[in-house]
Scaffold this active site. Sequence first.
Site, PDB file in Angstrom:
ATOM      1  N   ASP A 121       0.862  -1.194   0.000  1.00  0.00           N
ATOM      2  CA  ASP A 121       0.000   0.000   0.000  1.00  0.00           C
ATOM      3  C   ASP A 121       0.891   1.234   0.000  1.00  0.00           C
ATOM      4  OD1 ASP A 121      -2.557   1.426   0.212  1.00  0.00           O
ATOM      5  OD2 ASP A 121      -1.864   2.007   2.199  1.00  0.00           O
ATOM      6  N   SER A 122       0.302   2.364  -0.373  1.00  0.00           N
ATOM      7  CA  SER A 122       1.041   3.622  -0.345  1.00  0.00           C
ATOM      8  C   SER A 122       1.465   3.982   1.079  1.00  0.00           C
ATOM      9  CB  SER A 122       0.156   4.744  -0.903  1.00  0.00           C
ATOM     10  OG  SER A 122      -1.013   4.851  -0.114  1.00  0.00           O
ATOM     11  N   CYS A 145      -4.249  -1.475  -2.247  1.00  0.00           N
ATOM     12  CA  CYS A 145      -4.397  -0.030  -2.423  1.00  0.00           C
ATOM     13  C   CYS A 145      -5.247   0.147  -3.681  1.00  0.00           C
ATOM     14  CB  CYS A 145      -3.012   0.593  -2.611  1.00  0.00           C
ATOM     15  SG  CYS A 145      -3.042   2.342  -3.031  1.00  0.00           S
ATOM     16  N   GLU A 173      -3.744   9.563   7.891  1.00  0.00           N
ATOM     17  CA  GLU A 173      -2.291   9.342   8.013  1.00  0.00           C
ATOM     18  C   GLU A 173      -1.705  10.210   9.133  1.00  0.00           C
ATOM     19  OE1 GLU A 173       0.330   7.789   5.601  1.00  0.00           O
ATOM     20  OE2 GLU A 173      -1.283   6.380   5.169  1.00  0.00           O
ATOM     21  N   CYS A 204     -11.196   2.683  -0.533  1.00  0.00           N
ATOM     22  CA  CYS A 204      -9.823   3.082  -0.205  1.00  0.00           C
ATOM     23  C   CYS A 204      -9.511   2.351   1.084  1.00  0.00           C
ATOM     24  CB  CYS A 204      -9.710   4.590  -0.008  1.00  0.00           C
ATOM     25  SG  CYS A 204      -8.136   5.101   0.713  1.00  0.00           S
ATOM     26  N   HIS A 225      -7.712   2.931   3.496  1.00  0.00           N
ATOM     27  CA  HIS A 225      -7.605   3.727   4.717  1.00  0.00           C
ATOM     28  C   HIS A 225      -8.964   3.963   5.388  1.00  0.00           C
ATOM     29  CE1 HIS A 225      -3.667   4.829   3.112  1.00  0.00           C
ATOM     30  NE2 HIS A 225      -3.398   5.517   4.202  1.00  0.00           N
TER      31      HIS A 225
END
Length: 277
Positions: free
Chosen positions: A10-11, A73, A158, A192, A194
Amino acid sequence: MADHPIGIFDSGFGGLTVLREVAALLPQYDYLYLGDNARSPYGTRSFQTVYEYTRECVFKLFDAGCPLVILACNTASAKALRTIQQKDLPKMDSKLRVLGVIRPTAEVIGNYSISGKVGVLGTSGTVISGSYPMEIAKTFPNVEVYQQACPMWVPLIENNEHMGSGADYFVKEYVKQLMDQATGIDTILLGCTHYPLLADKIQQHVPEQVCILSQGEIVADSLKDYLHRHPEMEKTCSKNGTRRFLTTDDTANFDAHASIFFGSDVRSEHCSIPRVS
Ligand code: DGL
């Protein structure tokens, strides 16, 4: 047995919500997670940049012994997966595989909706790519798909600000923009990796009967099915139950935040990503 973990990319932190479910369903395998935190977020970056970054990270995971890499992701799945599969993999060891999270999700999402109206919340990159409407139409041609980009959510998550009042504002705003697109949306996909951290807040802004779907369990079920259908890959994946975590940024910062996504403590190692020309 040689170390051949399943790579999860993932990023940043989001893919840990996928690894959590995958490792719960398939605990016997070894997993190597790579978060490209130094270059995240990917969600607002161009196709070319997301492709280059993702490809470099996939190569890193191949070099570390992973025979199979899951792009956990959506942005990378939307903007880089097809090019990696079509352009890069044919030049490599023919046994290596890369899978994404969009197709397995699109193949089941219609089963959750009674109204046939589905909302997708994702990064700008995922929404602009049109991947979800295109993939969902293949399995559920009658399902109407409404999309909303939520560019502020990944930075809030984040930075561990997702429980604060700033997050309240942006959750309300984007959910309203989605729900205003049509009456009768009864299923919302968190497109997503996240976003599961915002699921409770999102639920507060939609009618109780609206189903909010995270991808972790869907991807886990799909991986189980994939390994069952590909015994040659299943045999290659090593099974010592280990989990290793790599980050391209600061390990102390990664470890401090990662448990929120993964559900238990994480000790990461730093890695650098060689440029691929
Ligand atoms: N977690 C990623 C996804 O599923 C996106 C995060 C980012 O913008 O880097 O799309």
